[in-house]
Design a protein around this motif. Structure first.
Motif, PDB file in Angstrom:
ATOM      1  N   THR A 117       0.829  -1.206   0.000  1.00 22.01           N
ATOM      2  CA  THR A 117       0.000   0.000   0.000  1.00 22.01           C
ATOM      3  C   THR A 117       0.859   1.251   0.000  1.00 22.01           C
ATOM      4  OG1 THR A 117      -1.724  -1.179   1.231  1.00 22.01           O
ATOM      5  CG2 THR A 117      -1.830   1.226   1.213  1.00 22.01           C
ATOM      6  N   LEU A 118       1.937   1.238   0.787  1.00 22.97           N
ATOM      7  CA  LEU A 118       2.816   2.411   0.865  1.00 22.97           C
ATOM      8  C   LEU A 118       3.455   2.708  -0.481  1.00 22.97           C
ATOM      9  CD1 LEU A 118       4.005   4.656   2.541  1.00 22.97           C
ATOM     10  CD2 LEU A 118       5.775   3.068   3.352  1.00 22.97           C
ATOM     11  N   TYR A 119       3.838   1.664  -1.231  1.00 26.09           N
ATOM     12  CA  TYR A 119       4.388   1.894  -2.571  1.00 26.09           C
ATOM     13  C   TYR A 119       3.367   2.603  -3.459  1.00 26.09           C
ATOM     14  CZ  TYR A 119       8.503  -1.057  -1.802  1.00 26.09           C
ATOM     15  OH  TYR A 119       9.683  -1.568  -1.340  1.00 26.09           O
ATOM     16  N   LYS A 120       2.117   2.197  -3.384  1.00 22.97           N
ATOM     17  CA  LYS A 120       1.065   2.819  -4.191  1.00 22.97           C
ATOM     18  C   LYS A 120       0.849   4.279  -3.775  1.00 22.97           C
ATOM     19  CE  LYS A 120      -0.045  -0.922  -6.545  1.00 22.97           C
ATOM     20  NZ  LYS A 120       1.009  -1.822  -6.083  1.00 22.97           N
ATOM     21  N   VAL A 121       0.870   4.521  -2.473  1.00 24.32           N
ATOM     22  CA  VAL A 121       0.703   5.893  -1.973  1.00 24.32           C
ATOM     23  C   VAL A 121       1.848   6.777  -2.450  1.00 24.32           C
ATOM     24  CG1 VAL A 121       0.688   7.327   0.114  1.00 24.32           C
ATOM     25  CG2 VAL A 121      -0.651   5.212   0.044  1.00 24.32           C
ATOM     26  N   LEU A 122       3.074   6.274  -2.368  1.00 26.40           N
ATOM     27  CA  LEU A 122       4.232   7.051  -2.812  1.00 26.40           C
ATOM     28  C   LEU A 122       4.158   7.337  -4.312  1.00 26.40           C
ATOM     29  CD1 LEU A 122       7.103   5.308  -0.795  1.00 26.40           C
ATOM     30  CD2 LEU A 122       6.028   7.513  -0.327  1.00 26.40           C
ATOM     31  N   ALA A 123       3.724   6.361  -5.084  1.00 26.67           N
ATOM     32  CA  ALA A 123       3.589   6.568  -6.531  1.00 26.67           C
ATOM     33  C   ALA A 123       2.569   7.662  -6.826  1.00 26.67           C
ATOM     34  CB  ALA A 123       3.178   5.260  -7.209  1.00 26.67           C
ATOM     35  N   ALA A 124       1.424   7.621  -6.132  1.00 28.13           N
ATOM     36  CA  ALA A 124       0.387   8.639  -6.334  1.00 28.13           C
ATOM     37  C   ALA A 124       0.898  10.021  -5.941  1.00 28.13           C
ATOM     38  CB  ALA A 124      -0.851   8.279  -5.516  1.00 28.13           C
ATOM     39  N   LEU A 125       1.669  10.100  -4.868  1.00 26.10           N
ATOM     40  CA  LEU A 125       2.200  11.390  -4.425  1.00 26.10           C
ATOM     41  C   LEU A 125       3.254  11.931  -5.395  1.00 26.10           C
ATOM     42  CD1 LEU A 125       2.466  10.830  -0.567  1.00 26.10           C
ATOM     43  CD2 LEU A 125       0.820  12.256  -1.800  1.00 26.10           C
ATOM     44  N   LEU A 126       4.007  11.048  -6.032  1.00 26.47           N
ATOM     45  CA  LEU A 126       4.970  11.487  -7.044  1.00 26.47           C
ATOM     46  C   LEU A 126       4.243  12.122  -8.231  1.00 26.47           C
ATOM     47  CD1 LEU A 126       7.540   8.539  -7.025  1.00 26.47           C
ATOM     48  CD2 LEU A 126       8.016  10.924  -6.415  1.00 26.47           C
ATOM     49  N   VAL A 127       3.127  11.523  -8.619  1.00 25.10           N
ATOM     50  CA  VAL A 127       2.315  12.114  -9.690  1.00 25.10           C
ATOM     51  C   VAL A 127       1.776  13.470  -9.259  1.00 25.10           C
ATOM     52  CG1 VAL A 127       0.218  11.857 -11.067  1.00 25.10           C
ATOM     53  CG2 VAL A 127       1.691   9.866 -10.659  1.00 25.10           C
ATOM     54  N   PHE A 128       1.288  13.548  -8.029  1.00 25.17           N
ATOM     55  CA  PHE A 128       0.768  14.803  -7.490  1.00 25.17           C
ATOM     56  C   PHE A 128       1.834  15.897  -7.511  1.00 25.17           C
ATOM     57  CE2 PHE A 128       0.268  17.373  -3.515  1.00 25.17           C
ATOM     58  CZ  PHE A 128      -0.806  18.143  -3.942  1.00 25.17           C
ATOM     59  N   LEU A 129       3.054  15.572  -7.066  1.00 23.95           N
ATOM     60  CA  LEU A 129       4.132  16.559  -7.063  1.00 23.95           C
ATOM     61  C   LEU A 129       4.516  16.969  -8.483  1.00 23.95           C
ATOM     62  CD1 LEU A 129       6.574  15.441  -4.221  1.00 23.95           C
ATOM     63  CD2 LEU A 129       4.823  17.214  -4.187  1.00 23.95           C
ATOM     64  N   ALA A 130       4.466  16.027  -9.413  1.00 19.06           N
ATOM     65  CA  ALA A 130       4.774  16.357 -10.806  1.00 19.06           C
ATOM     66  C   ALA A 130       3.778  17.377 -11.348  1.00 19.06           C
ATOM     67  CB  ALA A 130       4.756  15.087 -11.664  1.00 19.06           C
ATOM     68  N   VAL A 131       2.496  17.192 -11.019  1.00 17.22           N
ATOM     69  CA  VAL A 131       1.455  18.121 -11.478  1.00 17.22           C
ATOM     70  C   VAL A 131       1.640  19.493 -10.842  1.00 17.22           C
ATOM     71  CG1 VAL A 131      -1.023  18.591 -11.449  1.00 17.22           C
ATOM     72  CG2 VAL A 131      -0.205  16.281 -11.942  1.00 17.22           C
ATOM     73  N   VAL A 132       1.885  19.530  -9.528  1.00 20.07           N
ATOM     74  CA  VAL A 132       2.080  20.804  -8.831  1.00 20.07           C
ATOM     75  C   VAL A 132       3.316  21.520  -9.363  1.00 20.07           C
ATOM     76  CG1 VAL A 132       2.629  21.864  -6.599  1.00 20.07           C
ATOM     77  CG2 VAL A 132       0.919  20.044  -6.730  1.00 20.07           C
ATOM     78  N   PHE A 133       4.386  20.770  -9.549  1.00 20.91           N
ATOM     79  CA  PHE A 133       5.641  21.334 -10.055  1.00 20.91           C
ATOM     80  C   PHE A 133       5.439  21.950 -11.435  1.00 20.91           C
ATOM     81  CE2 PHE A 133       9.711  20.595 -12.369  1.00 20.91           C
ATOM     82  CZ  PHE A 133      10.513  21.465 -11.650  1.00 20.91           C
ATOM     83  N   ALA A 134       4.756  21.222 -12.329  1.00 18.22           N
ATOM     84  CA  ALA A 134       4.515  21.728 -13.684  1.00 18.22           C
ATOM     85  C   ALA A 134       3.616  22.959 -13.658  1.00 18.22           C
ATOM     86  CB  ALA A 134       3.882  20.630 -14.541  1.00 18.22           C
ATOM     87  N   ALA A 135       2.554  22.916 -12.848  1.00 15.52           N
ATOM     88  CA  ALA A 135       1.624  24.044 -12.785  1.00 15.52           C
ATOM     89  C   ALA A 135       2.300  25.291 -12.252  1.00 15.52           C
ATOM     90  CB  ALA A 135       0.437  23.679 -11.895  1.00 15.52           C
ATOM     91  N   GLU A 136       3.146  25.119 -11.234  1.00 15.99           N
ATOM     92  CA  GLU A 136       3.823  26.271 -10.635  1.00 15.99           C
ATOM     93  C   GLU A 136       4.809  26.911 -11.607  1.00 15.99           C
ATOM     94  OE1 GLU A 136       6.866  27.304  -6.929  1.00 15.99           O
ATOM     95  OE2 GLU A 136       6.206  25.243  -7.292  1.00 15.99           O
ATOM     96  N   ARG A 137       5.525  26.083 -12.356  1.00 20.68           N
ATOM     97  CA  ARG A 137       6.582  26.596 -13.231  1.00 20.68           C
ATOM     98  C   ARG A 137       6.058  27.123 -14.556  1.00 20.68           C
ATOM     99  NH1 ARG A 137      11.466  26.807 -10.285  1.00 20.68           N
ATOM    100  NH2 ARG A 137      10.900  25.617  -8.433  1.00 20.68           N
ATOM    101  N   MET A 138       4.892  26.640 -14.977  1.00 25.83           N
ATOM    102  CA  MET A 138       4.389  27.023 -16.297  1.00 25.83           C
ATOM    103  C   MET A 138       3.418  28.200 -16.246  1.00 25.83           C
ATOM    104  SD  MET A 138       3.864  23.184 -17.874  1.00 25.83           S
ATOM    105  CE  MET A 138       3.147  23.779 -19.391  1.00 25.83           C
ATOM    106  N   GLY A 139       3.004  28.602 -15.050  1.00 24.19           N
ATOM    107  CA  GLY A 139       2.063  29.712 -14.950  1.00 24.19           C
ATOM    108  C   GLY A 139       2.464  30.671 -13.857  1.00 24.19           C
ATOM    109  N   THR A 140       1.845  31.832 -13.824  1.00 27.99           N
ATOM    110  CA  THR A 140       2.111  32.822 -12.792  1.00 27.99           C
ATOM    111  C   THR A 140       1.063  32.687 -11.699  1.00 27.99           C
ATOM    112  OG1 THR A 140       3.019  34.339 -14.420  1.00 27.99           O
ATOM    113  CG2 THR A 140       2.362  35.280 -12.303  1.00 27.99           C
TER     114      THR A 140
END
Length: 272
Positions: A117-140
């Motif tokens: 379960t922890l592996y699945k949670v970590l994978a989901a959080l990596l996707v979440f961080l990727a989305v936040v990272f992209a949104a923050e860097r690509m927009g104001t």
């Protein structure tokens, strides 16, 4: 999760100090180039390359994130006047009111979750961080205009969520704290970087203390040379990346790092 699985990484490759230092340096450099500590990139490295089990990787990542944040504080305080940082003490306390509890809850969850379960949670959080990272860097980011009572409640809620995520992944949480400070409290990005460290440090200490009560915490002692070497490499890489901040074009770097996070998420999700 058995104690053996929690504390001992599999034996590929050898956990030599030189490999650990090099891995930490690369991760720190990548993070520094985009103004982060790099813990979100270090976690997949610990899981997929050095073979740590999920909980052990989170604890090792948390230890090194703590070292990187402590090393970064003098530099950040030198870059932003102390008086300016101190004038926003209410903002720091507002976020801490939620993040300290969130860190304890997140670390408690991590120690109780089954490994799969922890592996699945970590994978989901990596996707979440990727989305936040992209949104923050690509927009104001534009500050939200909230009434003060609503702003306080939102700050506590955001702090709690950030504390949970940071504890579960072993990261400092700057990638979430900085946009939160900008959006909720209208803080400029440079100052937000300094304020995020003041929130991150006590939040990480709470999670670290909670992890110290679990048997999996023994991973730090059992892999002492590895942890010290990768921690030193992470600090060296972060400092170098910080000095080179802005050298690599974000139009190229950001998409590559987003793809790296997403690919890591897939690999972690499929982990057996």
């Amino acid at each position: 999760m058995s104690q053996a699985e929690a504390t001992h990484p599999r034996s590929i490759p050898r956990l030599t100090a030189s490999w650990a230092f090099a891995g930490g340096a690369v991760v720190g450099l990548v993070g520094g180039l985009v103004g982060l500590g790099g813990a979100e990139f270090r976690l997949p490295l610990l899981l997929s390359v050095f073979g740590f089990a999920a909980l052990a990787a989170v604890i090792v990542n948390k230890a090194m994130s703590l070292v990187v944040v402590i090393a970064a504080i003098p530099t950040r305080l030198a870059a932003v006047p102390l008086t300016e940082v101190a004038s926003h003490w209410t903002v720091v306390l507002n976020l801490l009111a939620g993040s300290l509890l969130g860190a304890w809850v997140g670390a408690s969850w991590a120690t109780r979750l089954a490994a799969a379960t922890l592996y699945k949670v970590l994978a989901a959080l990596l996707v979440f961080l990727a989305v936040v990272f992209a949104a923050e860097r690509m927009g104001t980011l534009a500050a939200l205009q909230l009434a003060e009572p609503v702003q306080i409640v939102a700050g506590v809620a955001a702090g709690f969520g950030i504390g949970v995520v940071a504890a579960l992944m072993g990261v400092a949480g700057g990638e979430l704290l900085i946009p939160t400070l900008v959006l909720l409290f209208a803080v400029d990005t440079k100052l937000a970087g300094s304020l995020s460290l003041l929130v991150s440090l006590p939040t990480m200490l709470v999670a670290f203390f909670r992890y110290s009560r679990d048997q999996a915490f023994a991973v730090l002692g059992q892999n002492r040379r590895f942890v010290v070497a990768m921690g030193a490499g992470s600090v060296a890489g972060s400092v170098t990346g910080g000095l080179l901040l802005g050298v690599a074009p974000e139009a190229v770097l950001v998409p590559l790092l987003v793809v790296l996070l997403l690919a890591s998420a897939v690999k972690v999700w499929r982990h057996t």
